[in-house]
Design an enzyme around this catalytic site. Sequence first.
Site, short mmCIF file in Angstrom:
data_model
loop_
_atom_site.label_atom_id
_atom_site.label_comp_id
_atom_site.label_asym_id
_atom_site.label_seq_id
_atom_site.Cartn_x
_atom_site.Cartn_y
_atom_site.Cartn_z
N ARG A 1 37.72 5.04 12.43
CA ARG A 1 37.93 4.24 11.22
C ARG A 1 38.49 2.85 11.57
NH1 ARG A 1 41.79 6.31 7.33
NH2 ARG A 1 40.86 4.77 5.93
N ILE B 1 32.25 -4.25 6.26
CA ILE B 1 33.50 -4.44 5.53
C ILE B 1 34.53 -3.42 6.01
CG2 ILE B 1 34.57 -4.57 3.24
CD1 ILE B 1 31.73 -5.06 2.11
N ARG B 2 35.50 -3.93 6.77
CA ARG B 2 36.51 -3.04 7.40
C ARG B 2 35.83 -1.75 7.87
NH1 ARG B 2 42.11 -0.44 5.32
NH2 ARG B 2 43.25 -0.75 7.22
N CYS C 1 29.09 3.46 5.46
CA CYS C 1 30.49 3.13 5.73
C CYS C 1 31.47 4.27 5.41
CB CYS C 1 30.82 1.84 4.98
SG CYS C 1 31.96 0.83 5.90
N HIS D 1 26.41 -2.27 5.01
CA HIS D 1 26.17 -2.18 3.57
C HIS D 1 24.81 -2.78 3.15
CE1 HIS D 1 30.12 -0.76 2.11
NE2 HIS D 1 30.55 -1.32 3.23
N GLU E 1 23.06 -2.05 0.66
CA GLU E 1 22.97 -2.15 -0.80
C GLU E 1 23.48 -3.50 -1.31
OE1 GLU E 1 25.33 -0.64 0.79
OE2 GLU E 1 27.23 -0.98 -0.23
N GLY F 1 33.51 2.42 0.60
CA GLY F 1 34.71 2.29 -0.23
C GLY F 1 35.89 2.61 0.65
N GLU F 2 36.72 3.51 0.24
CA GLU F 2 37.87 3.97 1.04
C GLU F 2 37.81 5.50 1.15
OE1 GLU F 2 40.46 3.47 2.95
OE2 GLU F 2 39.85 1.37 3.15
N SER F 3 37.58 5.98 2.35
CA SER F 3 37.42 7.43 2.51
C SER F 3 38.69 8.20 2.14
CB SER F 3 36.98 7.76 3.94
OG SER F 3 37.82 7.13 4.88
N1 GLN Z 1 37.81 1.24 5.86
C1 GLN Z 1 37.17 2.21 5.00
C2 GLN Z 1 37.59 3.64 5.37
O1 GLN Z 1 38.10 3.87 6.43
C3 GLN Z 1 35.66 2.07 5.06
C4 GLN Z 1 35.24 0.70 4.57
C5 GLN Z 1 33.94 0.65 3.84
O2 GLN Z 1 33.44 1.67 3.34
N2 GLN Z 1 33.39 -0.55 3.71
O3 GLN Z 1 37.39 4.50 4.59
#
Ligand code: GLN
Length: 193
Positions: free
Chosen positions: A104, A130-131, A78, A167, A169, A46-48
């Site tokens: 990151r 994903i990013r 991730c 990922h 999952e 997700g987004e940390s």
């Molecule tokens: N870019 C997100 C972060 O720095 C991580 C991306 C992801 O969990 N797919 O938190």
Amino acid sequence: MKVGILSFQGSFFDHSKSIETIGYSPVFIKHDTNIQDLDALILPGGESTAMNKINNYQNIFNDLDILIKSGIPTLSTCAGTILLANQVVGGNITIPNIDIQITRNAYGRQTESFEGSVSFFDNEDIYCFIRAPKITQLLSDDVKVIAKHDSDIVGVQQKNIVALTFHPELNNDRYYLDWLHNFIKEGKNVRTF
Ligand code: GLN
């Protein structure tokens, strides 16, 4: 078996589908009242930074830290791996439990997200990045490399923790699900991997 999944934001629902598919029960962790009696833990992608901000209100990372250190099987993907890293380039140290340096957004912006071939233990498959962050340094001999994409380290194991930057999952391929089933079933023995 009850598997707690940090559910502030991100891909927690996809992980819950994996857990149901292998016959275990997902427990969505959004606050501190439901982390008793868990057999395993998943910290999703997700987004940390967003997860950190939400935790300022929910304040459960300390309890998760205790749970992880108690030795239950813990999987991070991730952003979840960023939360567990001991060193974070471009972000905050949050629940430090793995001796890695992580950088990151190391492959670029969201549009640089990609699917790539990954060797995961003794299997090879295509997985999503994903990013994604990159594991840029191993900081102790206790960290074992368990997944690679080209020459990049994209998965490590340290004691009861498996930390990935991709990922699985979103695939739910047979190999991953079988591995996940066994990893959780091992319980405390997972430390002896
Ligand atoms: N870019 C997100 C972060 O720095 C991580 C991306 C992801 O969990 N797919 O938190």
